[in-house]
Design a protein around this motif. Structure first.
Motif, PDB file in Angstrom:
ATOM      1  N   SER A 166      53.261  80.512 -21.347  1.00 54.48           N
ATOM      2  CA  SER A 166      52.099  79.864 -20.732  1.00 54.48           C
ATOM      3  C   SER A 166      50.824  80.605 -21.102  1.00 54.48           C
ATOM      4  O   SER A 166      50.792  81.838 -21.111  1.00 54.48           O
ATOM      5  CB  SER A 166      52.235  79.849 -19.202  1.00 54.48           C
ATOM      6  N   SER A 173      59.276  79.896 -20.172  1.00 55.44           N
ATOM      7  CA  SER A 173      57.961  79.285 -20.383  1.00 55.44           C
ATOM      8  C   SER A 173      57.029  80.286 -21.054  1.00 55.44           C
ATOM      9  O   SER A 173      56.958  81.449 -20.649  1.00 55.44           O
ATOM     10  CB  SER A 173      57.366  78.847 -19.036  1.00 55.44           C
ATOM     11  N   LEU A 198      48.063  76.352 -19.058  1.00 60.73           N
ATOM     12  CA  LEU A 198      48.030  76.128 -17.620  1.00 60.73           C
ATOM     13  C   LEU A 198      46.865  75.256 -17.188  1.00 60.73           C
ATOM     14  O   LEU A 198      46.775  74.889 -16.013  1.00 60.73           O
ATOM     15  CB  LEU A 198      47.929  77.464 -16.878  1.00 60.73           C
TER      16      LEU A 198
END
Length: 422
Positions: free
Chosen positions: A154, A152, A125
């Motif tokens: 992340s 996702s 991120l």
């Protein structure tokens, strides 16, 4: 039912490296590798970074020939930890767009599939490539393949700070994921550090549990191990002929994301070798969980999934009621979901393949994810109001509307998570 695995940026490719090492070592049959390979035997992975060093290292450390050469996509210069630079790319005709090259490789992988069901995206991120390019790719994949899922994976940066721009990058990336992804497996570097330290302490009891003893590689290995616990092929999703269907990522989304607006997922894992007590592993998973939000309100979960792997899966089935009750209490499952806790089992060990190792991996739609979103939103807003570093974003094509929309999106998510107990 197979997926395309998309690794973006330095962090995404490092986690992808550990992920593929686990997959290729535990699924060495053609039937077991079906969801992960194309018909020519190449892995269904696209690896992209704006700098070449990590992608080249990835190719060297996996068996030669595993990756398709055209799917290793490298740029000539980094993205300066800037979301706008990663999203909009280099405005130069001398370097073909990383974005267009990646989408072309992704398209070819989709066409090689018998049945394309979605994309699993590895990224961070905080970086320019990991946050910015991933946002652009997530948006484009949703528009190009609207029926496919997007999961996702992340990784959030340390709270102490890795870059002065990390709060802006995380703000913009999280808002894009909320709009375009179906689910976000959110790993925090601070939590991964603590849990990797606990794993190291168990493996080497003569070493004190100190965070200084834990390397970045150990943190990546822990994250990859959690992913393997959740997404590696399970016997329950295997055909009678022994072919793995690759349904695990999409069944995970259906199980843990009952409400489309709440898609940020928390994952943790505990493992042991030899004799296993599944309720003890459940306690190890639950114990480090944050109990209250930043405002002092108790955290809640809409749904919890436990995946037990190891040769003693029969022992888990015997003690499943105790384990699930402990997880429901520890994760404070909401009262309005009549069946908040689910379990999957598999006899294959991922701790030490071929040995008597057991692992319990738990994934929950837990409101502690909102703590990260709140910190990011608050710190980014303070910087935004003081006009700190904004010129770097205006220079690369970002505008005030992008930030205002991102703030609004995160505030809406925070509002939804705050009402889980209602």
């Amino acid at each position: 039912m197979s997926a395309v695995w998309l690794q973006v940026g330095q962090c995404g490719n490092q986690i992808g490296q550990d992920w593929w090492q686990i997959i290729t070592s535990t699924n060495n049959t053609e039937a077991g590798m079906y969801p992960f390979r194309s018909h020519d035997g190449k892995l269904s992975a696209v690896c992209v970074d704006s700098e070449p060093k990590v992608v080249r290292k990835l190719q060297k450390q996996i068996k030669r020939g595993e990756f398709r050469e055209s799917n290793l996509i490298m740029g000539k210069q980094g993205r300066g930890n800037n979301w706008a630079y990663g999203y909009h790319g280099v405005r130069s005709e001398s370097e073909q767009s990383l974005f267009s090259r990646t989408m072309e490789s992704l398209r070819k992988e989709v066409e090689r599939k018998d049945c394309y069901c979605g994309t699993v995206l590895f990224h961070s991120l905080s970086g320019g490539t990991g946050a910015g390019l991933s946002s652009r790719l997530c948006e484009a994949i949703r528009e190009e393949y609207p029926l496919g899922h997007i999961l996702s994976v992340s990784v959030a940066p340390h709270q102490a700070g890795e870059s002065p721009l990390q709060h802006y990058n995380a703000l913009l990336c999280l808002s894009w994921l909320q709009r375009y992804a179906d689910g976000v497996l959110l790993f925090h570097n601070d939590e991964a550090l603590k849990r990797a330290a606990a794993v190291a302490a168990l493996q080497r009891k003569d070493v004190p549990e100190a965070s200084g003893q834990v390397s970045l590689s150990a943190m990546n290995s822990y994250i990859a191990s959690c992913l393997a616990g959740l997404l590696c092929p399970l016997k329950i999703f295997t055909t009678q002929s022994g072919v793995t269907m690759g349904m695990e990522p999409w069944q995970l989304l259906r199980t843990i994301c009952p409400m489309p607006a709440l898609k940020f997922l928390h994952a943790a894992q505990a493992s042991t070798r030899g004799t296993v007590f599944w309720d003890s592993l459940a306690s190890s998973v639950v114990q480090p969980l944050p109990r209250e939000s930043l405002a002092g309100n108790p955290h809640r979960s809409t749904a919890v999934l436990a995946v037990a792997r190891g040769p003693r899966e029969d022992a888990f089935l015997i003690s499943r009621s105790l384990v699930l009750r402990k997880l429901k209490q520890g994760y404070r499952c909401v009262s309005w979901n009549p069946f908040p806790a689910t379990y999957w089992t598999d006899p294959t060990s991922l701790v030490v393949p071929g040995h008597h190792g057991h692992s319990l991996t738990v994934c929950a739609n837990h409101s502690s994810s909102a703590d990260l979103l709140q910190r990011v939103e608050q710190r980014a807003r303070v910087m935004y109001k003081s006009n700190a570093f904004l010129h770097w974003y205006w220079r690369h094509g970002c505008n005030e509307g992008d930030f205002e929309q991102a703030f609004e999106t995160l505030r809406s998510v925070l509002e939804d998570y705050s009402h889980l107990g209602d």
